[in-house]
Design a protein around this motif. Structure first.
Motif, mmCIF file in Angstrom:
data_model
loop_
_atom_site.group_PDB
_atom_site.id
_atom_site.type_symbol
_atom_site.label_atom_id
_atom_site.label_comp_id
_atom_site.label_asym_id
_atom_site.label_seq_id
_atom_site.Cartn_x
_atom_site.Cartn_y
_atom_site.Cartn_z
ATOM 1 N N LYS A 1 22.815 57.320 51.445
ATOM 2 C CA LYS A 1 22.132 57.286 50.166
ATOM 3 C C LYS A 1 20.623 57.321 50.378
ATOM 4 O O LYS A 1 20.081 56.643 51.228
ATOM 5 C CB LYS A 1 22.524 56.040 49.376
ATOM 6 C CG LYS A 1 23.962 56.075 48.953
ATOM 7 C CD LYS A 1 24.260 55.030 47.945
ATOM 8 C CE LYS A 1 25.728 55.164 47.626
ATOM 9 N NZ LYS A 1 26.096 54.688 46.372
ATOM 10 N N THR B 1 20.862 65.141 31.116
ATOM 11 C CA THR B 1 20.868 63.728 31.534
ATOM 12 C C THR B 1 19.998 62.902 30.653
ATOM 13 O O THR B 1 19.203 63.378 29.901
ATOM 14 C CB THR B 1 20.404 63.589 32.984
ATOM 15 O OG1 THR B 1 19.136 64.212 33.132
ATOM 16 C CG2 THR B 1 21.392 64.190 33.946
ATOM 17 N N ILE C 1 22.572 62.046 38.564
ATOM 18 C CA ILE C 1 24.029 61.993 38.665
ATOM 19 C C ILE C 1 24.598 61.479 37.344
ATOM 20 O O ILE C 1 24.172 60.455 36.830
ATOM 21 C CB ILE C 1 24.480 61.045 39.799
ATOM 22 C CG1 ILE C 1 23.920 61.501 41.134
ATOM 23 C CG2 ILE C 1 25.999 60.943 39.835
ATOM 24 C CD1 ILE C 1 24.105 60.487 42.245
ATOM 25 N N ASP C 2 25.565 62.218 36.811
ATOM 26 C CA ASP C 2 26.327 61.741 35.665
ATOM 27 C C ASP C 2 27.678 61.299 36.198
ATOM 28 O O ASP C 2 28.243 61.941 37.086
ATOM 29 C CB ASP C 2 26.515 62.848 34.631
ATOM 30 C CG ASP C 2 25.228 63.183 33.919
ATOM 31 O OD1 ASP C 2 24.550 62.239 33.476
ATOM 32 O OD2 ASP C 2 24.905 64.369 33.809
ATOM 33 N N PHE C 3 28.206 60.202 35.660
ATOM 34 C CA PHE C 3 29.471 59.651 36.141
ATOM 35 C C PHE C 3 30.351 59.299 34.955
ATOM 36 O O PHE C 3 29.874 58.805 33.936
ATOM 37 C CB PHE C 3 29.214 58.407 36.983
ATOM 38 C CG PHE C 3 30.472 57.708 37.413
ATOM 39 C CD1 PHE C 3 31.225 58.200 38.465
ATOM 40 C CD2 PHE C 3 30.911 56.565 36.763
ATOM 41 C CE1 PHE C 3 32.396 57.566 38.869
ATOM 42 C CE2 PHE C 3 32.074 55.927 37.162
ATOM 43 C CZ PHE C 3 32.816 56.426 38.213
ATOM 44 N N LEU D 1 27.259 65.141 49.243
ATOM 45 C CA LEU D 1 27.874 64.055 48.486
ATOM 46 C C LEU D 1 28.223 62.839 49.332
ATOM 47 O O LEU D 1 28.425 61.756 48.790
ATOM 48 C CB LEU D 1 29.135 64.563 47.773
ATOM 49 C CG LEU D 1 28.938 65.762 46.858
ATOM 50 C CD1 LEU D 1 30.232 66.089 46.140
ATOM 51 C CD2 LEU D 1 27.839 65.494 45.853
ATOM 52 N N TYR E 1 26.482 66.220 39.891
ATOM 53 C CA TYR E 1 25.171 66.211 40.532
ATOM 54 C C TYR E 1 24.404 67.425 40.009
ATOM 55 O O TYR E 1 24.774 68.564 40.292
ATOM 56 C CB TYR E 1 25.305 66.294 42.050
ATOM 57 C CG TYR E 1 25.998 65.095 42.644
ATOM 58 C CD1 TYR E 1 25.266 64.094 43.260
ATOM 59 C CD2 TYR E 1 27.373 64.970 42.580
ATOM 60 C CE1 TYR E 1 25.899 62.993 43.803
ATOM 61 C CE2 TYR E 1 28.018 63.868 43.120
ATOM 62 C CZ TYR E 1 27.276 62.877 43.727
ATOM 63 O OH TYR E 1 27.907 61.786 44.258
ATOM 64 N N ASN E 2 23.353 67.160 39.253
ATOM 65 C CA ASN E 2 22.577 68.229 38.637
ATOM 66 C C ASN E 2 21.490 68.767 39.556
ATOM 67 O O ASN E 2 20.502 69.308 39.082
ATOM 68 C CB ASN E 2 21.951 67.728 37.334
ATOM 69 C CG ASN E 2 23.002 67.499 36.274
ATOM 70 O OD1 ASN E 2 23.928 68.275 36.151
ATOM 71 N ND2 ASN E 2 22.880 66.433 35.522
ATOM 72 N N TRP F 1 31.923 62.830 39.139
ATOM 73 C CA TRP F 1 30.490 62.790 39.380
ATOM 74 C C TRP F 1 29.938 64.195 39.197
ATOM 75 O O TRP F 1 30.495 65.158 39.730
ATOM 76 C CB TRP F 1 30.175 62.361 40.815
ATOM 77 C CG TRP F 1 30.537 60.962 41.158
ATOM 78 C CD1 TRP F 1 29.712 59.870 41.129
ATOM 79 C CD2 TRP F 1 31.798 60.480 41.643
ATOM 80 N NE1 TRP F 1 30.396 58.753 41.563
ATOM 81 C CE2 TRP F 1 31.671 59.101 41.876
ATOM 82 C CE3 TRP F 1 33.022 61.100 41.893
ATOM 83 C CZ2 TRP F 1 32.728 58.332 42.368
ATOM 84 C CZ3 TRP F 1 34.066 60.327 42.367
ATOM 85 C CH2 TRP F 1 33.919 58.956 42.596
ATOM 86 N N ARG G 1 16.869 59.968 44.715
ATOM 87 C CA ARG G 1 18.255 60.290 44.361
ATOM 88 C C ARG G 1 18.319 61.417 43.345
ATOM 89 O O ARG G 1 17.514 61.496 42.436
ATOM 90 C CB ARG G 1 18.952 59.063 43.776
ATOM 91 C CG ARG G 1 19.272 58.063 44.835
ATOM 92 C CD ARG G 1 20.287 57.061 44.356
ATOM 93 N NE ARG G 1 20.398 56.057 45.404
ATOM 94 C CZ ARG G 1 20.344 54.772 45.195
ATOM 95 N NH1 ARG G 1 20.228 54.291 43.987
ATOM 96 N NH2 ARG G 1 20.421 53.934 46.211
#
Length: 117
Positions: A41, A117, A50-52, A37, A71-72, A69, A47
């Motif tokens: 970057k 997502t 990512i859901d936020f 995390l 991260y799938n 956040w 990347r």
């Protein structure tokens, strides 16, 4: 509930999902998540999904911001195979301001559940 491989396995044996808090008592898992995390970057095409979500609230003389956040791509963790059906890594950050004093807390979680997502 503790974050232990045996607990995750028992939950999966019952065909349920798990969401387990990761603390410093799991140093390998904690540092692998922290590294994932907080590393540099990647290029945009590399990347992870990512859901936020963020919320901000003012009540009882306290200003609070919460960020989440998801991260799938937990499979990218080097130790992901040690955790049964590990699918997502979650980071929750809480920032509170009370009487001019600001505090920040960060927590990590692992989950079997994969967010759409």
């Amino acid at each position: 509930m503790g974050c232990h491989k045996a607990i995750a396995e028992k939950i999966r044996e019952k065909e349920a999902h798990y969401l387990l808090a990761v603390k410093n008592n799991q140093p390998r898992l904690y540092s692998a998540i922290h590294e994932l995390l907080h590393s540099k970057k990647a290029k945009s095409y590399q990347r992870p999904a990512i859901d936020f979500y963020s919320s901000e609230k003012e009540q009882h003389g306290r200003h609070e911001i919460r960020r989440c956040w998801v991260y799938n791509t937990a499979a990218k963790l080097p130790i992901a195979t040690e955790w049964m059906d590990l699918a997502a890594v979650i980071r929750i950050e809480t920032e509170r301001t009370l009487q001019g004093k600001k505090t920040r807390e960060q927590r990590y979680y692992i989950s079997k559940y994969l967010m759409d997502t």
